[in-house]
Structure formats: C-alpha cells, structure tokens
Design a protein around this motif. Structure first.
Motif, PDB file in Angstrom:
ATOM      1  N   ASP A 369       0.819  -1.212   0.000  1.00 48.24           N
ATOM      2  CA  ASP A 369       0.000   0.000   0.000  1.00 48.24           C
ATOM      3  C   ASP A 369       0.850   1.259   0.000  1.00 48.24           C
ATOM      4  N   TYR A 370       2.147   1.117   0.361  1.00 51.79           N
ATOM      5  CA  TYR A 370       2.990   2.301   0.451  1.00 51.79           C
ATOM      6  C   TYR A 370       3.752   2.568  -0.838  1.00 51.79           C
ATOM      7  N   ALA A 371       3.657   1.653  -1.807  1.00 53.06           N
ATOM      8  CA  ALA A 371       4.356   1.855  -3.072  1.00 53.06           C
ATOM      9  C   ALA A 371       3.767   3.067  -3.796  1.00 53.06           C
ATOM     10  N   GLY A 372       4.638   3.914  -4.282  1.00 50.10           N
ATOM     11  CA  GLY A 372       4.188   5.073  -5.055  1.00 50.10           C
ATOM     12  C   GLY A 372       3.414   6.088  -4.242  1.00 50.10           C
ATOM     13  N   LEU A 373       3.620   6.092  -2.934  1.00 51.51           N
ATOM     14  CA  LEU A 373       2.851   7.001  -2.085  1.00 51.51           C
ATOM     15  C   LEU A 373       3.165   8.463  -2.399  1.00 51.51           C
ATOM     16  N   ILE A 374       4.366   8.700  -2.941  1.00 52.57           N
ATOM     17  CA  ILE A 374       4.790  10.066  -3.190  1.00 52.57           C
ATOM     18  C   ILE A 374       3.850  10.783  -4.152  1.00 52.57           C
ATOM     19  N   ARG A 376       0.678  10.178  -4.444  1.00 49.54           N
ATOM     20  CA  ARG A 376      -0.689  10.286  -3.924  1.00 49.54           C
ATOM     21  C   ARG A 376      -0.756  11.194  -2.704  1.00 49.54           C
ATOM     22  N   ARG A 377       0.168  11.042  -1.772  1.00 49.50           N
ATOM     23  CA  ARG A 377       0.170  11.851  -0.546  1.00 49.50           C
ATOM     24  C   ARG A 377       1.580  12.368  -0.288  1.00 49.50           C
ATOM     25  N   PRO A 378       2.039  13.351  -1.062  1.00 51.41           N
ATOM     26  CA  PRO A 378       3.447  13.771  -0.935  1.00 51.41           C
ATOM     27  C   PRO A 378       3.822  14.240   0.468  1.00 51.41           C
ATOM     28  N   GLY A 379       2.940  15.012   1.113  1.00 52.04           N
ATOM     29  CA  GLY A 379       3.275  15.536   2.443  1.00 52.04           C
ATOM     30  C   GLY A 379       3.536  14.428   3.443  1.00 52.04           C
ATOM     31  N   LEU A 380       2.605  13.475   3.523  1.00 52.83           N
ATOM     32  CA  LEU A 380       2.760  12.382   4.476  1.00 52.83           C
ATOM     33  C   LEU A 380       3.955  11.511   4.115  1.00 52.83           C
ATOM     34  N   THR A 381       4.233  11.377   2.803  1.00 49.78           N
ATOM     35  CA  THR A 381       5.388  10.585   2.384  1.00 49.78           C
ATOM     36  C   THR A 381       6.674  11.190   2.919  1.00 49.78           C
ATOM     37  N   HIS A 382       6.814  12.521   2.741  1.00 44.16           N
ATOM     38  CA  HIS A 382       8.028  13.174   3.241  1.00 44.16           C
ATOM     39  C   HIS A 382       8.122  12.989   4.764  1.00 44.16           C
ATOM     40  N   ALA A 383       6.992  13.131   5.450  1.00 42.55           N
ATOM     41  CA  ALA A 383       7.012  12.994   6.914  1.00 42.55           C
ATOM     42  C   ALA A 383       7.468  11.595   7.308  1.00 42.55           C
ATOM     43  N   LEU A 384       6.864  10.571   6.682  1.00 43.83           N
ATOM     44  CA  LEU A 384       7.225   9.195   7.043  1.00 43.83           C
ATOM     45  C   LEU A 384       8.699   8.937   6.733  1.00 43.83           C
ATOM     46  N   ALA A 385       9.178   9.503   5.619  1.00 48.31           N
ATOM     47  CA  ALA A 385      10.593   9.323   5.273  1.00 48.31           C
ATOM     48  C   ALA A 385      11.481   9.911   6.371  1.00 48.31           C
ATOM     49  N   VAL A 386      11.114  11.093   6.870  1.00 53.14           N
ATOM     50  CA  VAL A 386      11.919  11.698   7.941  1.00 53.14           C
ATOM     51  C   VAL A 386      11.932  10.777   9.167  1.00 53.14           C
ATOM     52  N   PHE A 387      10.761  10.222   9.530  1.00 57.03           N
ATOM     53  CA  PHE A 387      10.726   9.352  10.707  1.00 57.03           C
ATOM     54  C   PHE A 387      11.568   8.104  10.479  1.00 57.03           C
ATOM     55  N   MET A 388      11.531   7.547   9.262  1.00 54.44           N
ATOM     56  CA  MET A 388      12.317   6.353   8.979  1.00 54.44           C
ATOM     57  C   MET A 388      13.815   6.666   9.061  1.00 54.44           C
ATOM     58  N   PHE A 389      14.223   7.829   8.494  1.00 57.66           N
ATOM     59  CA  PHE A 389      15.636   8.216   8.592  1.00 57.66           C
ATOM     60  C   PHE A 389      16.017   8.429  10.059  1.00 57.66           C
ATOM     61  N   ALA A 390      15.119   9.043  10.812  1.00 58.01           N
ATOM     62  CA  ALA A 390      15.418   9.299  12.224  1.00 58.01           C
ATOM     63  C   ALA A 390      15.565   7.984  12.982  1.00 58.01           C
ATOM     64  N   LEU A 391      14.659   7.015  12.708  1.00 57.31           N
ATOM     65  CA  LEU A 391      14.733   5.725  13.404  1.00 57.31           C
ATOM     66  C   LEU A 391      16.014   4.984  13.028  1.00 57.31           C
ATOM     67  N   ILE A 436      11.092   0.990   3.105  1.00 59.32           N
ATOM     68  CA  ILE A 436       9.816   1.731   3.026  1.00 59.32           C
ATOM     69  C   ILE A 436      10.015   3.006   2.216  1.00 59.32           C
ATOM     70  N   VAL A 437      11.122   3.693   2.474  1.00 59.30           N
ATOM     71  CA  VAL A 437      11.384   4.951   1.758  1.00 59.30           C
ATOM     72  C   VAL A 437      11.510   4.675   0.260  1.00 59.30           C
ATOM     73  N   VAL A 438      12.260   3.604  -0.085  1.00 55.75           N
ATOM     74  CA  VAL A 438      12.414   3.231  -1.499  1.00 55.75           C
ATOM     75  C   VAL A 438      11.051   2.953  -2.119  1.00 55.75           C
ATOM     76  N   LEU A 439      10.236   2.158  -1.403  1.00 56.01           N
ATOM     77  CA  LEU A 439       8.891   1.834  -1.903  1.00 56.01           C
ATOM     78  C   LEU A 439       8.108   3.107  -2.200  1.00 56.01           C
ATOM     79  N   MET A 440       8.140   4.030  -1.257  1.00 57.22           N
ATOM     80  CA  MET A 440       7.285   5.213  -1.365  1.00 57.22           C
ATOM     81  C   MET A 440       7.721   6.112  -2.512  1.00 57.22           C
ATOM     82  N   TYR A 441       9.040   6.250  -2.707  1.00 59.01           N
ATOM     83  CA  TYR A 441       9.527   7.240  -3.669  1.00 59.01           C
ATOM     84  C   TYR A 441       9.777   6.647  -5.052  1.00 59.01           C
ATOM     85  N   MET A 442      10.141   5.360  -5.121  1.00 60.50           N
ATOM     86  CA  MET A 442      10.677   4.859  -6.390  1.00 60.50           C
ATOM     87  C   MET A 442       9.828   3.814  -7.066  1.00 60.50           C
ATOM     88  N   ARG A 443       8.836   3.246  -6.358  1.00 59.85           N
ATOM     89  CA  ARG A 443       8.019   2.236  -7.013  1.00 59.85           C
ATOM     90  C   ARG A 443       6.704   2.864  -7.455  1.00 59.85           C
TER      91      ARG A 443
END
Lengths: 492, 101
Positions: A369-374, A376-391, A436-443
C-alpha cells in the motif's frame, strides 16, 4: 489507635492524581455533559486534564531542586527523574489522543472509556517512575497493564483485536507472576520492600551477599517481569502479534508509553536497589541487549506489515536503551531518558502517518500500500521518510543524537564492544527502514491501491508535532539533554 | 511447633513451578488462567511465610495488594475470554491464531 504516617503527603504524586481525576471526569462528562452525537468532545476534556497535569509537573520541578521528596510514608518518591518521565508520558499521551480522535470514529469504536482507560494506564506509568518501594511498583505495574489489556482488545468484535488483547493479557499476567515471585524472594532475602532499604541491606552484608542465592534469583525474576514489559529478546514473542492486532492508536501508545515506563522502572530498581550488584546484572543485561538488538532488527527485515515492522523496531530500540543501563555511570539515566524521548517522538510520528492514511475503517498497513505514495500523498510521504531516517539514526535527527549519547557512554565506560554491536545493528535496521522509503519514492503505485486518508484534522496535527519534535530534538539536543541530566536519580 | 521457613519456601516453589508448567503446557484457556493464579498465590504464600519469619507486616500487607490486583485481573481476563469465545466458540489457546507468530 490508628496512626497515620506523618509524611502522608500526596503532593508529590500530584501529576498522577490529576491524570486519574481527569479519567473520572471524562467518564462523568460523557454521561452528563455531552449528548451521544457530541461524544467526540470528551477528547478535549482529557487533553485539558493533561495540560493541568503538565502545569502541575512544571510546578513541582522547581520544588525538588533541593533533593527528592518522599510521599505516602516513603512508598513513593518525587525527584526530577520521575518528573521528567511524567513530562514524556504527558507528551506521548496528548499526541496519542490527537491521533485517536478521528481514528476511533472511522473504526466505529468511539467511546469515552477509551480516553479514561488511556488516562488510568498513564497514571500507573507515572507512579511507576515515582516508586520507592516494590509494593508501589507492583501496584502501578498492574494498574497500567490491566488498562492496556482492555485497550488492546478495544476494537472488538474484530477477532484480531480480541486475540491481541487475550495474548497480551496472558503473557502480561504470566510475566507479572515472575515479577511478583521475584519481589517475594527479594523481600525474603532482605526483609524489606523499600528500594533504598534493599540497597542498605546489600551494603551492610557486602561480605556474605554473594552467597545469598535467593536475592540473586529474586533480582533475576524481577528482570524477567520487566523484560517482558519492555519486550527484550527472548521475552518479546507477544510484541508483534499484539502490536498488529491492537487498534493502531493503542499500538502507538503501547510502543512508546509502556516502553518509557518499563525502562523507568528498570532504572529505579537497578540503580536504587541493586547498584552494588551491578557486576552481576550488567553482564546479563549486556547479553540481552545484544540478543535484543540483533534479534529485533534481523526479524524486522522479513516483515511486510508496517505495524509488525514497527513492533520489531520497538524491540530493537529497547536493546539500544539497554546499552545505556549496562554502561552505567553518572550519565546513564539521562542518556536512556533522552533516547526514550527521541524514540517516542519518532515512533509516534510513524504511527501517526499510518493512522492519517486510514480511510473508512480499512487500515493501510501492508507494504504494497505504500508503493508510489509520493504521487498520492506527498506531504505524508516526506514525513514518514523523515521518521524512517530518524529511526535508522541519520544525523541531524533525534535518533542520531540519542544513539550518539548512548554509544559514547558505552565507549567511555568500557563497553566499547557493545557500542560496536549497536552500530552494526543500526546498519541492519537501515535495510527495512529505508526499504519503506524506497517503496514510497521509487516504485509505482499498484492499480488496486486502497483509498487513502490525508493529513487533515487532529491526526495531521499529530504528524506535524512529532515531525517538529524529531527535527528539533536532533538539532537542539544539548538543552534537552541537560534537562535530562538534571533528572538524574536521587541516589546517585 | 513451628514449621521451618524452608518448608514454606519449598511448597511455594512447587506451586509456582506447577503454575508455570500449567501455563506452558495446557491448552485450555481456563486452565491457563488458573495456572497464572497459582503463580500469584505461590508468591503470596512466600510473602506470608517470610513476614511471619521476620516478624514484619510488610509481606502480609503486600498479599492484600496482590489479591486486589489479581481480582481486577481476573475480571478483565474473563471478559477477554468471553469476548473471544463469542467470536470463535473455543477455549483452546491454539485456535487463537489469526495473528501469525
């Protein structure tokens, strides 16, 4: 004639009392104040109570500068450590409530009892941090656990949620049995349940203490009980199932608040009651830390459900926090508390995005469900990416600074190999966080992608708050760390 | 004649082990439930025995807290068992396996 202890002073546990009273007020408000269609307003009563608790905590902060204050005849203790934990818990709870407000409506499980149970649970957690006696620790341990068992099953009659509640209950009660037996043996060995009293007993009998097997077994069983609660490998088996089955808002609460309270209790017990036995427990905990970091991160790699992935991630992060406890020394408490705060913000943020993506009851938890999220929901995608990088621990975010303090402490106190293992484990963790970040931005998004919610309303506010917190905590780490520093345990 | 403290410790350890074994081996939820109660009561016995041995009251007071907490836990636990029974018509722990793991 009955005589009350002269220091029957409830002021020091005021933050927890405010939270309990708020829980009762929420129930009353639901009953008398709001009609059924206005029921969602109960969340504002709960949040108002948390603000009062926050102000009370700040008010007490100044009063304890001269040292800890005992309360209820020595059963509880108030120091900056307890207050710092209170602040973390209040923050976490407020964000969880923002997350829940719309989520509960969408899942069709909105009742005011939800907020009441959360508040009762938090009051137990606060008292856990303020415990000066194993009796208080036990009762607060169960107070927060029993409320959480109900919360895990809150989405009934959804079978997954009922099952999560039942599994959490049985494994929680099982671990509570070990915890209690450990307390009983410690009491038998030392003749007291006061944490300071245990330390004094060990000090007074230093010569014969290594032959006191009952005390060691008691300490071991207490560690098993608390290890279950903070999900250390090998006591972690319940975590993924319960996190997956429980309503996501409850999962977010469990993953952050329970961990904070569990580690606070570990710090209290180990540093206040058993500091002289640190040679024994630090070796065991070092082993558990290695197992927890490696086990949590490796199993997380194979997960395809974001809630289960975050469950294993929470296990792995428990391992990092454990390093701080093992390393010991004057800064162990502040490093651990800082990491708990950073971890709570990052994890709450990730769950906040998952909740914001919900639409109409169907949860968006599968990786596909997260593939290609960028797109569909760019704002939330960037936010989730920041949390993943932080984790993962990328600078300059909160996770990096937290890990830095802990690994630095470990190296300075002669546990360099543990810091190396922790660093390697963080590298493994990049495998699933960045996936997850790869999925969201690149698939590309699949054709049958589910409907998504957006970042509006209170869930969006929660995403924004945690995002700001994660970034600011990374950039302006030292003032917060100094605050945590002043939250050192009284006994040290 | 006083019973030596070791006997109480032995009995309590036996009860505790029975409880642990029951939780790990039995498959019926209600039996598992009872086994957990057995673990709690084994600890209670230890508390009372040590309180008597040391002429203190802490242990006996602790038992009251344990009993109160255990009662609350039973109430919540049975409610959860009932909820699952309504959905799945079973009291076998192995059937509670919708969540993998």
């Amino acid at each position: 004639m009955i005589t009350f202890p002269s220091d029957l002073n409830l002021g020091p546990i005021a933050p927890a009392l405010v939270v309990v009273v708020t829980g009762i007020l929420v129930m009353l408000a639901d009953l008398f104040l709001f009609r059924a269609e206005d029921r969602h307003n109960t969340v504002w009563v709960a949040l108002g109570g948390l603000i009062v608790a926050f102000l009370v905590t700040l008010g007490l902060w100044g009063q304890v500068s001269g040292g800890p204050i005992t309360a209820i005849g020595g059963l509880a203790i108030l120091d900056r450590f307890a207050l710092f934990l209170d602040l973390i818990l209040i923050l976490v709870t407020a964000i969880v409530m923002l997350l829940s407000a719309e989520y509960l409506v969408e899942q069709n499980i909105e009742h005011a009892e939800f907020y009441t149970l959360i508040l009762f649970s938090v009051s137990g957690m606060m008292l856990m941090g303020a415990s000066a006696d194993l009796m208080t620790l036990w009762v607060s341990f169960e107070t927060f656990s029993i409320a959480l068992y109900v919360l895990a099953a809150y989405a009934r009659p959804k079978v997954e949620s009922e099952e999560a509640g039942l599994k959490y209950f049985f494994l929680g009660a099982f671990s509570a049995g070990f915890f209690l037996y450990g307390i009983a043996m410690t009491y038998g060995a030392t003749g007291t349940t006061r944490l300071m009293g245990i330390a004094q007993f060990i000090q007074a009998n230093a010569a014969t203490i290594s032959a006191n097997n009952m005390l060691y077994v008691g300490l071991g069983l207490i560690l098993v009980g608390l290890g279950f609660k903070v999900a250390l490998v090998p006591f972690h088996q319940w975590t993924p199932d319960v996190y997956e089955g429980a309503p996501t808002a409850v999962t977010a609460f469990m993953a952050t608040a329970t961990k904070a309270a569990g580690f606070a209790a570990l710090l209290r017990v180990l540093f206040l009651a058993f500091p002289q036995l640190s040679g024994a427990w630090s070796t065991i905990l070092a082993l558990l830390a290695v197992l927890t970091m490696i086990g949590g991160n490796v199993i997380a790699l194979s997960q395809r459900n974001i809630k289960r992935m975050l469950a294993y991630s929470s296990i792995a992060h428990a391992g990092y926090i454990l390093i701080a406890i093992v390393a010991g020394g004057a800064q162990a408490v502040s490093a651990a508390m800082f990491y708990i705060l950073a971890y709570a913000l990052m994890t709450l943020g990730a769950f906040a995005v998952v909740i914001a993506l919900n639409r109409g009851g169907a949860e968006v938890v599968n990786f596909e469900d997260y593939a290609g999220l960028i797109q569909r929901r760019p704002g939330l995608t960037h936010a989730l990416a920041v949390f993943m990088f932080a984790l993962t621990g990328f600078p300059p975010l909160a996770g990096f600074v937290g890990k830095w303090y802990i690994f630095d402490l470990a190296v300075r106190n002669g546990w360099a190999w543990l810091a190396v293992v922790g660093t390697l484990a963080s590298v493994i963790s990049a495998g699933y966080y960045l996936y997850i970040v790869v999925l969201m931005y690149m698939r590309p998004a699949p054709d049958n992608a589910p409907d998504l919610g957006g970042a509006q309303g209170t869930a969006g506010l929660a995403v924004a708050l945690t995002l700001i917190g994660t970034v600011l905590l990374g950039i302006f780490a030292s003032p917060i760390f100094n605050l945590a520093q002043s939250a050192l345990l009284a006994a040290r | 004649m006083d019973v030596p403290i070791q006997y109480y410790g032995l009995l309590s350890a036996l009860l505790f082990s029975m409880g642990v074994a029951g939780v790990l081996l039995r498959r019926n939820i209600i039996i598992v439930f009872m086994s957990i109660e057995l673990m709690f009561n084994a600890a209670n016995l230890l508390f009372v025995a040590f309180a008597r041995h040391q002429n203190g009251l802490d242990g006996q007071v602790f038992v009251f807290f344990v009993m109160t907490v255990a009662a609350a836990e039973v109430a919540v636990g049975l409610a959860l068992v009932m909820a699952l029974f309504r959905s799945k018509q079973t009291t076998d722990v192995d059937d509670a396996s919708t969540l993998k793991g």
